[in-house]
Design a protein around this motif. Structure first.
Motif, PDB file in Angstrom:
ATOM      1  N   SER A 231      34.829 103.030  22.013  1.00  0.00           N
ATOM      2  CA  SER A 231      36.278 103.194  21.858  1.00  0.00           C
ATOM      3  C   SER A 231      36.801 104.310  22.760  1.00  0.00           C
ATOM      4  CB  SER A 231      36.611 103.491  20.397  1.00  0.00           C
ATOM      5  OG  SER A 231      37.975 103.758  20.243  1.00  0.00           O
ATOM      6  N   GLU A 232      36.087 105.425  22.826  1.00  0.00           N
ATOM      7  CA  GLU A 232      36.495 106.532  23.703  1.00  0.00           C
ATOM      8  C   GLU A 232      36.470 106.119  25.162  1.00  0.00           C
ATOM      9  OE1 GLU A 232      33.871 109.736  22.701  1.00  0.00           O
ATOM     10  OE2 GLU A 232      34.979 110.239  20.865  1.00  0.00           O
ATOM     11  N   ARG A 233      35.433 105.363  25.543  1.00  0.00           N
ATOM     12  CA  ARG A 233      35.349 104.881  26.919  1.00  0.00           C
ATOM     13  C   ARG A 233      36.518 103.963  27.256  1.00  0.00           C
ATOM     14  NH1 ARG A 233      29.732 102.858  27.019  1.00  0.00           N
ATOM     15  NH2 ARG A 233      28.709 104.846  26.788  1.00  0.00           N
ATOM     16  N   ALA A 234      36.822 103.061  26.352  1.00  0.00           N
ATOM     17  CA  ALA A 234      37.940 102.139  26.573  1.00  0.00           C
ATOM     18  C   ALA A 234      39.260 102.901  26.655  1.00  0.00           C
ATOM     19  CB  ALA A 234      38.000 101.098  25.455  1.00  0.00           C
ATOM     20  N   GLN A 235      39.436 103.893  25.808  1.00  0.00           N
ATOM     21  CA  GLN A 235      40.660 104.687  25.825  1.00  0.00           C
ATOM     22  C   GLN A 235      40.772 105.488  27.131  1.00  0.00           C
ATOM     23  OE1 GLN A 235      40.961 107.499  22.627  1.00  0.00           O
ATOM     24  NE2 GLN A 235      43.153 107.824  22.956  1.00  0.00           N
ATOM     25  N   ASN A 236      39.681 106.097  27.564  1.00  0.00           N
ATOM     26  CA  ASN A 236      39.685 106.841  28.831  1.00  0.00           C
ATOM     27  C   ASN A 236      39.992 105.932  30.018  1.00  0.00           C
ATOM     28  OD1 ASN A 236      39.144 109.274  27.575  1.00  0.00           O
ATOM     29  ND2 ASN A 236      36.936 109.146  27.915  1.00  0.00           N
ATOM     30  N   PHE A 237      39.427 104.735  29.998  1.00  0.00           N
ATOM     31  CA  PHE A 237      39.690 103.782  31.068  1.00  0.00           C
ATOM     32  C   PHE A 237      41.163 103.395  31.084  1.00  0.00           C
ATOM     33  CE2 PHE A 237      40.102  99.389  32.583  1.00  0.00           C
ATOM     34  CZ  PHE A 237      39.634  99.543  33.878  1.00  0.00           C
ATOM     35  N   THR A 238      41.721 103.127  29.927  1.00  0.00           N
ATOM     36  CA  THR A 238      43.132 102.758  29.832  1.00  0.00           C
ATOM     37  C   THR A 238      44.025 103.888  30.328  1.00  0.00           C
ATOM     38  OG1 THR A 238      42.671 101.298  27.958  1.00  0.00           O
ATOM     39  CG2 THR A 238      44.954 102.018  28.234  1.00  0.00           C
ATOM     40  N   LEU A 239      43.712 105.112  29.920  1.00  0.00           N
ATOM     41  CA  LEU A 239      44.505 106.255  30.368  1.00  0.00           C
ATOM     42  C   LEU A 239      44.397 106.464  31.871  1.00  0.00           C
ATOM     43  CD1 LEU A 239      43.853 108.829  27.496  1.00  0.00           C
ATOM     44  CD2 LEU A 239      45.975 107.571  27.976  1.00  0.00           C
ATOM     45  N   SER A 240      43.219 106.299  32.427  1.00  0.00           N
ATOM     46  CA  SER A 240      43.064 106.484  33.873  1.00  0.00           C
ATOM     47  C   SER A 240      43.798 105.386  34.648  1.00  0.00           C
ATOM     48  CB  SER A 240      41.596 106.550  34.271  1.00  0.00           C
ATOM     49  OG  SER A 240      41.008 105.283  34.327  1.00  0.00           O
ATOM     50  N   GLN A 241      43.789 104.170  34.133  1.00  0.00           N
ATOM     51  CA  GLN A 241      44.523 103.083  34.776  1.00  0.00           C
ATOM     52  C   GLN A 241      46.033 103.326  34.694  1.00  0.00           C
ATOM     53  OE1 GLN A 241      41.976 101.958  36.630  1.00  0.00           O
ATOM     54  NE2 GLN A 241      43.120 100.078  36.576  1.00  0.00           N
ATOM     55  N   GLN A 242      46.483 103.834  33.570  1.00  0.00           N
ATOM     56  CA  GLN A 242      47.903 104.130  33.400  1.00  0.00           C
ATOM     57  C   GLN A 242      48.328 105.254  34.363  1.00  0.00           C
ATOM     58  OE1 GLN A 242      48.967 105.283  29.429  1.00  0.00           O
ATOM     59  NE2 GLN A 242      51.155 105.083  29.822  1.00  0.00           N
TER      60      GLN A 242
END
Length: 155
Positions: free
Chosen positions: A29-40
């Motif tokens: 979940s943390e990895r997915a959240q970090n990926f989403t934030l970096s893409q944003q």
């Protein structure tokens, strides 16, 4: 007592399985959240950098127009309109520069943006057509340098 040991092992195994599953899910979940934030953030930077490049390009055109209208007739309404438009375009470009300063991940990108803005703002101060061409070329190169640095800041 013979039946208690297998039950205890089963309960401990279940608890261990729940804990391990929870840890894996949290990490995922943390990895997915970090990926989403970096893409944003990447998407935001791309939009801000593109807006800045467009604003500086329009400012360059406006500064050249202002210079030409002043050479034609400094007292004409066309020169007044071109000067007013160059002020408006300078404000738009300055606003875009502020946005770059807020979102850039590198001081070098901010410095390149500031330099491109300043070089472009000075175009209309040229004394003759040769200097106008040199100022315009310098402003164009400054913007290209910003774009190169900004593109590396998107990764």
């Amino acid at each position: 007592m013979n039946g208690a040991l297998p039950t205890l092992v089963a309960v401990l195994g279940t608890i261990l399985g729940v804990v391990v599953t929870h840890l894996f899910q949290r990490t995922s979940s943390e990895r997915a959240q970090n990926f989403t934030l970096s893409q944003q953030l990447r998407s935001e930077r791309l939009a801000v950098y593109s807006d800045f490049a467009g604003a500086v390009t329009e400012l360059r055109r406006g500064q050249q127009d202002r210079w030409h209208r002043r050479r034609e007739d400094p007292e004409s309404p066309h020169h007044f309109d071109a000067r007013t438009e160059s002020y408006r375009l300078r404000g738009v470009a300055l606003h875009a520069l502020f946005r770059v300063q807020l979102i850039a991940g590198s001081p070098a990108v901010v410095d390149a943006a500031r330099s491109a803005y300043e070089q472009t703002s000075a175009i209309h101060q040229a004394a003759d057509t040769r200097e106008l061409s040199a100022n315009s070329e310098r402003a164009k190169e400054g913007l290209e340098q910003f774009i190169v640095l900004a593109s590396t800041n998107l990764k």
